[in-house]
Structure formats: structure tokens, C-alpha cells
Design an enzyme around this catalytic site. Structure first.
Site, PDB file in Angstrom:
ATOM      1  N   SER A 192       0.818  -1.224   0.000  1.00  0.00           N
ATOM      2  CA  SER A 192       0.000   0.000   0.000  1.00  0.00           C
ATOM      3  C   SER A 192       0.847   1.268   0.000  1.00  0.00           C
ATOM      4  O   SER A 192       0.394   2.323   0.443  1.00  0.00           O
ATOM      5  CB  SER A 192      -0.962   0.019   1.207  1.00  0.00           C
ATOM      6  N   ARG A 193       2.078   1.167  -0.478  1.00  0.00           N
ATOM      7  CA  ARG A 193       3.007   2.308  -0.530  1.00  0.00           C
ATOM      8  C   ARG A 193       3.331   2.862   0.856  1.00  0.00           C
ATOM      9  O   ARG A 193       3.764   4.016   0.985  1.00  0.00           O
ATOM     10  CB  ARG A 193       2.450   3.436  -1.424  1.00  0.00           C
TER      11      ARG A 193
END
Length: 214
Positions: A192-193
Site C-alpha cells: 500500500s506504498r
């Protein structure tokens, strides 16, 4: 415009926690480099070297790390190359290692100085003979040349000048650079970065470690 917006990966291979970091960034780098060398990725010692000229114009290229110790990190080049000219006028640079198989990056910033002649000469004579001749051929490095044939003719002339069995001397215009780190950053990709990033900054009391926003 080519649309690449749907091309993406979710990084899943690791995490980086404050309590697992080596207090010495050189030690942390050694660990990560050894892990990269143990994979099957090609040339994990390849590194992007970014420099800038006196006007601030940036320039980046891939070179090979050829050593690191408590002083810093070492690469080699023609001193009259584009990067050599940049470093003469603005002796600061950043190195970027990218290891996609491990989903990791390392950035190192610092001052750059020429390595002493003894170390440069010692490394030069460890290189394959063809690489030694190529160092002489590519002078001045980064300068225009009319054709591939002209380049190969220069190489052939040097094979005659330094025949097989004769030592090839190190050119005066070629040697090592030592980057003395003032800052390091270790980056581990996360889902999810939400990546893990830690910065080491040199301070009076030693290295100060800070977690950075992804």
C-alpha cells in the site's frame, strides 16, 4: 502519451524496524549489500552516481562500486569525464543502489575526493588487460568521436603500444573517487506504498537515525 498508470507492484518482501537497524550505517549497508550479493540479480554492486555542475545542472549515470570501508565508498573513472568535471567544480555527490528483487533502495550523500594514487594504481592492475587498455582508449571520456571504427583503431594502437606481457601503466587521468558519507537513507518497500524509510545523519554525537514518511 503512453499510459503506464495501471502498472504497479505491491511490495511484500520485507520490513524495516528501528530496533533492527545497525547503529552504524556502514554496518547496515554491509548487511544489505551481502544479502543482495547472495541473490541472482545481476551486478548488485551497480550504483547510480548523481553529480551536478557549477550551475546546479544534475547528471546521473550507472557506475560500479569497487570498495567500501569505514572511510566511505569507492568508484573509479576518468578524471576528465563528465562526472570528473562535475566533481572538480562541485565535489558533492549522491549514490543510489536499487535492488528490485529485495524491494530495497539505499541512498548515500557526501563529499567526494580523489583516492590516493597508491590505491588507484593497485586497483587498476587488478582489472583485466582489456579494461586497462580501454581506460587509455576512452580519453577524454565523454568527448565526441566520429565513429566506432575510430574508437576500435585507438584500442588496436594501444595493443601495439603495450604488447602482451608488458604491464599497462595507470593513466594519470584515471583513478578512484572516495565518497565520505554525511547522510544515508535505507528504504524497504511495503504494501500500500506504506514504505519503511530511515535516514542516518552525521551529528556531533555520531549518527542520528530518524524514520521518514514514505
Amino acid at each position: 502519451m503512453t499510459d503506464l498508470t495501471d502498472l504497479r507492484l505491491s511490495y511484500q518482501k520485507g520490513e524495516l524496524r528501528r530496533d533492527s537497524l545497525n547503529p552504524d550505517p556502514a554496518g547496515q549497508f554491509t548487511l544489505w549489500l551481502e544479502q543482495a550479493l547472495s541473490t541472482d540479480m545481476p551486478e548488485p554492486y551497480a550504483v547510480t552516481l548523481a553529480t551536478a555542475d557549477e550551475t546546479g545542472r544534475p547528471s546521473a549515470r550507472t557506475v560500479l562500486l569497487r570498495g567500501h570501508d569505514e572511510r566511505g565508498l569507492v568508484v573509479y573513472s576518468n578524471y576528465d569525464s563528465h562526472k570528473g568535471r562535475d566533481l572538480k567544480l562541485n565535489p558533492q555527490a549522491e549514490l543510489l543502489f536499487y535492488w528490485p528483487q529485495l524491494e530495497r533502495q539505499v541512498r548515500v550523500y557526501g563529499r567526494v575526493d580523489q583516492l590516493n594514487e597508491q590505491e588507484s594504481t593497485g586497483y587498476f592492475h587488478k582489472r583485466p588487460r582489456e579494461s586497462q587498455l580501454a581506460a587509455w582508449t576512452s580519453d577524454p571520456q565523454s568527448a565526441p568521436i566520429a565513429s566506432r571504427a575510430e574508437l576500435e583503431a585507438k584500442f588496436a594502437a594501444l595493443e601495439t603500444r603495450f604488447p602482451e606481457g608488458q604491464s599497462v601503466p595507470k593513466p594519470e587521468f584515471w583513478g578512484g573517487y572516495l565518497l565520505t558519507p554525511a547522510a544515508w537513507e535505507f528504504w524497504q518497500g511495503r504494501p500500500s506504498r506504506m514504505h519503511d524509510r530511515f535516514e542516518y545523519l552525521i551529528a556531533a554525537e555520531g549518527w542520528r537515525i530518524t524514520r521518514l514518511m514514505p
